[in-house]
Write a protein that holds these residues in place. Structure first.
Motif, PDB file in Angstrom:
ATOM      1  N   ARG A  96       2.951  20.295 -41.993  1.00 24.20           N
ATOM      2  CA  ARG A  96       1.746  19.647 -40.679  1.00 24.20           C
ATOM      3  C   ARG A  96       0.799  20.746 -40.565  1.00 24.20           C
ATOM      4  O   ARG A  96       0.840  22.042 -40.447  1.00 24.20           O
TER       5      ARG A  96
ATOM      6  N   PHE B 198      -0.307  21.001 -37.367  1.00 24.03           N
ATOM      7  CA  PHE B 198       0.042  21.685 -36.030  1.00 24.03           C
ATOM      8  C   PHE B 198       1.402  21.677 -36.129  1.00 24.03           C
ATOM      9  O   PHE B 198       2.119  20.935 -36.460  1.00 24.03           O
TER      10      PHE B 198
ATOM     11  N   PRO C  63       3.944  25.389 -29.764  1.00 24.53           N
ATOM     12  CA  PRO C  63       2.915  26.294 -29.742  1.00 24.53           C
ATOM     13  C   PRO C  63       3.753  27.665 -30.224  1.00 24.53           C
ATOM     14  O   PRO C  63       4.411  28.022 -29.698  1.00 24.53           O
TER      15      PRO C  63
END
Length: 180
Positions: A32, A34, A38
């Motif tokens: 993917r 993203f 994070p």
């Protein structure tokens, strides 16, 4: 008619693609764009170096501006001396010696006025405009009228008082007072 001729896709073509070695690749396992969570950035980056570099440049620029502000009079005198030398080379051949001396005296008076800090801002602005006009014509040669106008502008900026109309310079017109 075959599938290749009609351009249609058969059920066999929708199977997982295969690599050159023949091992199948599942297209549903494509990463993917993203991440789910994070990523943590490791290292300090370039923040400190950028701060030091930019801060140093700002400090040097500030010091240069202070030095320029302290020496602005010297810089202006230097610029005017260079301009005078340029003007001297483009003076008309038929300019009388008296007008040459008057122009040189006007440059000297302006230099003294700058050194003493008594240059009028309004007349300095007019002088700058006249200098811009003259700098365009200085390469091709100036006319006697342009030399007179420059002399008068320098004298006004320096605060030199003239007693009556100068030779060759028409007296100021009273058109402005007639219009009122």
């Amino acid at each position: 008619m075959s599938d290749a001729e009609t351009g249609s896709v058969s059920a066999e073509d929708t199977s997982p693609s295969s690599t050159e070695e023949g091992t199948p690749v599942d297209l549903h396992e494509v990463p993917r764009p993203f991440a789910e969570e994070p990523k943590t950035v490791s290292g300090e980056g370039c923040g400190k170096l950028a701060l030091l570099g930019c801060g140093g440049l700002i400090l040097l620029f500030g010091i240069a501006m202070v030095l320029f502000a302290l020496n602005v009079q010297d810089v202006m005198v230097w610029i005017m001396n260079r301009f005078e030398a340029q003007i001297e080379q483009s003076l008309p051949e038929d300019l009388p010696p008296e007008e040459r001396e008057r122009l040189h005296a006007a440059f000297d008076a302006f230099e003294d006025a700058v050194a003493e800090g008594r240059v009028d801002q309004a007349s300095l602005t007019q002088l700058q405009g006249k200098i811009m006009e003259m700098s365009e014509d200085a390469g091709t040669g100036l006319t006697r009228e342009q030399v007179r106008e420059l002399t008068v502008a320098l004298e006004e900026a320096a605060g030199v008082e003239r007693h009556g109309p100068e030779e060759g310079i028409p007296p100021p017109s009273d058109e402005a007072s007639d219009e009122s």
